[in-house]
Each structure stands twice: as structure tokens, then as C-alpha cells.
Design an enzyme around this catalytic site. Structure first.
Site, PDB file in Angstrom:
ATOM      1  N   SER A 135      89.734  36.601  37.136  1.00  0.00           N
ATOM      2  CA  SER A 135      91.014  36.977  37.749  1.00  0.00           C
ATOM      3  C   SER A 135      91.619  35.769  38.450  1.00  0.00           C
ATOM      4  CB  SER A 135      90.814  38.061  38.813  1.00  0.00           C
ATOM      5  OG  SER A 135      90.073  39.149  38.317  1.00  0.00           O
ATOM      6  N   ASN A 159      93.716  31.355  43.532  1.00  0.00           N
ATOM      7  CA  ASN A 159      92.290  31.119  43.307  1.00  0.00           C
ATOM      8  C   ASN A 159      91.920  31.735  41.964  1.00  0.00           C
ATOM      9  OD1 ASN A 159      89.517  30.559  43.868  1.00  0.00           O
ATOM     10  ND2 ASN A 159      89.243  32.693  44.524  1.00  0.00           N
TER      11      ASN A 159
HETATM   12  C1  GAR Z   1      84.136  29.072  38.092  1.00  0.00           C
HETATM   13  O1  GAR Z   1      83.467  29.983  37.293  1.00  0.00           O
HETATM   14  C2  GAR Z   1      84.956  29.779  39.130  1.00  0.00           C
HETATM   15  O2  GAR Z   1      85.523  30.969  38.670  1.00  0.00           O
HETATM   16  C3  GAR Z   1      83.928  30.068  40.189  1.00  0.00           C
HETATM   17  O3  GAR Z   1      83.152  28.903  40.237  1.00  0.00           O
HETATM   18  C4  GAR Z   1      83.153  28.293  38.959  1.00  0.00           C
HETATM   19  C5  GAR Z   1      83.572  26.858  39.142  1.00  0.00           C
HETATM   20  O4  GAR Z   1      83.452  26.133  37.958  1.00  0.00           O
HETATM   21  N1  GAR Z   1      84.545  30.339  41.424  1.00  0.00           N
HETATM   22  C6  GAR Z   1      84.038  31.178  42.329  1.00  0.00           C
HETATM   23  O5  GAR Z   1      82.999  31.761  42.195  1.00  0.00           O
HETATM   24  C7  GAR Z   1      84.899  31.344  43.583  1.00  0.00           C
HETATM   25  N2  GAR Z   1      84.455  32.431  44.353  1.00  0.00           N
HETATM   26  P1  GAR Z   1      84.259  24.793  37.751  1.00  0.00           P
HETATM   27  O6  GAR Z   1      83.962  23.895  38.962  1.00  0.00           O
HETATM   28  O7  GAR Z   1      83.729  24.201  36.515  1.00  0.00           O
HETATM   29  O8  GAR Z   1      85.712  25.127  37.670  1.00  0.00           O
END
Ligand code: GAR
Length: 318
Positions: A138, A109
Site C-alpha cells: 500500500s 510511505n
Molecule cells: C520494503 O518492502 C518496504 O515496503 C518496507 O521495507 C522494505 C524496504 O525495502 N517498509 C516497511 O516495512 C515500512 N514499515 P527497500 O529498502 O529495498 O525499498
């Protein structure tokens, strides 16, 4: 290059991390390819992009479904697509223990904080409120606890005066897009050796007492210190297209019997065949590695010097 890992990417929305993985996978030396992009939201923008780039997609709304049932459907879709590794990329659903267990060690993840700080949601707000000098991201292995598995890599991102959660998130996202493909590639590569047939033959062979490896006529061979060879790894020998391990049998009679009994698994290796060696194929698609291990141990016994086998016979008598 070894076969590429087949990545299943789970998204819930925009999918920019999925896109970063997708475009990284276009490099010829990337060890993974996207086999499926799946989402719990049929309207996720990332699905449109994945489809336009020729990646198979799967969408199913989780609404009204029990978590375990929903996850079982995602799992089925991943399996059907031949997925070997799963990457969560902005997948905003808690996973059922069954799903986590099913993909244990093969699911990662990306999380927008420097774990173990700020698990869960609103990571940037919390970093700003705490007056941190850095936010960051991370990549970690997924375990049953939320955002808790072993961290594989991180990138700190400096917090600037006047940053808001949005401006910080935007810069962290740039770091995410750099970090995720790199860590995933390293992780997949690190896991590959154990999966290729030579590495597994090597691992099983060198676990036997006083076993050593030496190239013999260009092929990896395994012998007992002070004794003889007990195994050779054979890959496409003289273009025969076969991947196999060659081991000793008690003689040509046993060799003939084995080949008659299971001609898809056993064959008479050229050169060594007349002395009773047998080829055990490792390219049938369902290699029984415990069985290969038994063959290697038996062959080892036939090749080991008396001083070693005597000790074993004594041990066996008890
Ligand atoms: C990203 O910033 C990811 O790190 C976060 O959601 C966003 C998704 O953006 N994930 C979390 O918060 C998981 N707990 P994306 O759909 O453009 O990749």
C-alpha cells in the site's frame, strides 16, 4: 510540463524502492525528480546507489539523538535541498509529531501489506500465519499514527503454496516497485493544478459572485455575468516573459501611483494600460495570494452590474 516536484526520499537500508522511484523519474514525462536521498544509517546501501546516479545524499546516524532533534536535522537537509514532497521508502524510524506536521499532506510511505491489515513490522509472517489468500503493498499519506494515513493505492499479491515470508516478500517487492512510482506520479500531478498561478487565479476569480471564465484574445479572462471583465491572466504576453494577473484600478492616477510605489510588483499592461488596468506580477517568487484575492475582489466590484454591487453595498452597511 509544470515544474517537477522535488522529491526527498528517506531510506534506512537497501533502497530498492528508492531505486524504483529514481529510475521512474528518468522518464521525460515523470512529474517528480529526486532532489535528495537521506538516511538514518550512513551505511545504507541505497546511499551508494543514489550517489552513483548523481543524486544528492544526506546521512546521519540517529544513535544517541533525541527523536525530535534528529528529525529536525533531516528536515533542515530536506529544506536545504528544496524538497517539495517526501517519500518514505523502507525508512524504519518512527517520525516525531513535529516532522509529520511539517510535511502533512506532502509525505507518503510504502508499506508491505494491504492496509489497514498488518500495520507495523513482520507483515508477511502475519499474512501467512492468518492463512490469507493475498499479501500486498500500500502507498499511503503519512499521518501521526503509524501506517494509518489515507491509502492512495494498493496492489494485492497472491500467496502461493509453500510461500515463506522471504519468498512472499520478494514478490511483494516487485509489486512495490511498480506501485510506488505510479501512485507518486498520480499524486504529484493531482496536487499540481492548485499550485500553478493560472489555477490559483481561476480559483480566486470564480469564487466571486456570478464570475465566469472566457478566453479573450487567447488569454483566460474572467467576467461578471451581465457585467464586464474584471481580470485577465497574462503569461509571457508577446514574449515579455511576465506572468501576471491584470485587474482594474480606479483609473490612470492610481495605476501610476502603484507602479511608482512598487515597480517590482506592478506594471502598466500594454493595450489595457490606457484605461487604468494594472498588471500584478505573479512571478516574483513570493506571491501574496491573499493580496491577489483582494485585487480580484476589488476589480470584480468595478466590473459588476449595479444589481449585484447594490446588494453588496447593502450587506456592507450592516
Ligand atoms: C520494503 O518492502 C518496504 O515496503 C518496507 O521495507 C522494505 C524496504 O525495502 N517498509 C516497511 O516495512 C515500512 N514499515 P527497500 O529498502 O529495498 O525499498
Amino acid at each position: 510540463m509544470a515544474d517537477r516536484a522535488r522529491l526527498g526520499v528517506l531510506i534506512s537500508g537497501r533502497g530498492s524502492n528508492m531505486a524504483a522511484l529514481l529510475y521512474a523519474s528518468r522518464a521525460a514525462d515523470c512529474p517528480f525528480a529526486l532532489a535528495l536521498v537521506a538516511s538514518n544509517d550512513p551505511d545504507a546501501a541505497g546511499l551508494t546507489l543514489a550517489a552513483a546516479e548523481g543524486i544528492a545524499t544526506f546521512a546521519l546516524s540517529h544513535r544517541g539523538m533525541a527523536r525530535a532533534d534528529f528529525d529536525a536535522r533531516i528536515d533542515a537537509a530536506l529544506r536545504e535541498a528544496g524538497v517539495t514532497h517526501v517519500a518514505l521508502a523502507g525508512y524504519m524510524r518512527l517520525l516525531s509529531p513535529e516532522f509529520v506536521e511539517r510535511w502533512a499532506g506532502r509525505m507518503v510511505n510504502i508499506h508491505p501489506s494491504l492496509l489497514p491489515a498488518y500495520k507495523g513490522l513482520h507483515t508477511h509472517e502475519r499474512a501467512l500465519a492468518a492463512g490469507d489468500s493475498h499479501g500486498g503493498c500500500s502507498v499511503h499519506l503519512v499521518t501521526a499514527e503509524l501506517d494509518d494515513g489515507p491509502v492512495l493505492g494498493q496492489t494485492p499479491v497472491a500467496i502461493l503454496p509453500g510461500d515463506t515470508a522471504e519468498t512472499l516478500a520478494a514478490r511483494v517487492l516487485i509489486a512495490e516497485h511498480q506501485l510506488y512510482p505510479r501512485i507518486l506520479a498520480d499524486w504529484v500531478r493531482a496536487g499540481q493544478p492548485a499550485d500553478d498561478p493560472l489555477s490559483r487565479v481561476r480559483e480566486l476569480s470564480l469564487a466571486l459572485p456570478e464570475a465566469r471564465e472566457k478566453l479573450s484574445h487567447g488569454a483566460p479572462g474572467f467576467f461578471v455575468e451581465g457585467g464586464k471583465f474584471f481580470a485577465y491572466f497574462s503569461a509571457d504576453h508577446h514574449g515579455n516573459g511576465i506572468t501576471a494577473v491584470l485587474v482594474r484600478t480606479s483609473g490612470v492616477e492610481e495605476q501610476a501611483m502603484l507602479i511608482e510605489r512598487d515597480p517590482a510588483l506592478y506594471y502598466r499592461p500594454p493595450y489595457l494600460g490606457p484605461s487604468g488596468w494594472i498588471g500584478v506580477r505573479l512571478d516574483t517568487g513570493d506571491t501574496d495570494w491573499a493580496h491577489v484575492g483582494e485585487w480580484l475582489a476589488r476589480s470584480w466590484r468595478l466590473a459588476a452590474p449595479k444589481r449585484l454591487t447594490r446588494l453588496m453595498d447593502v450587506a456592507d452597511a450592516f
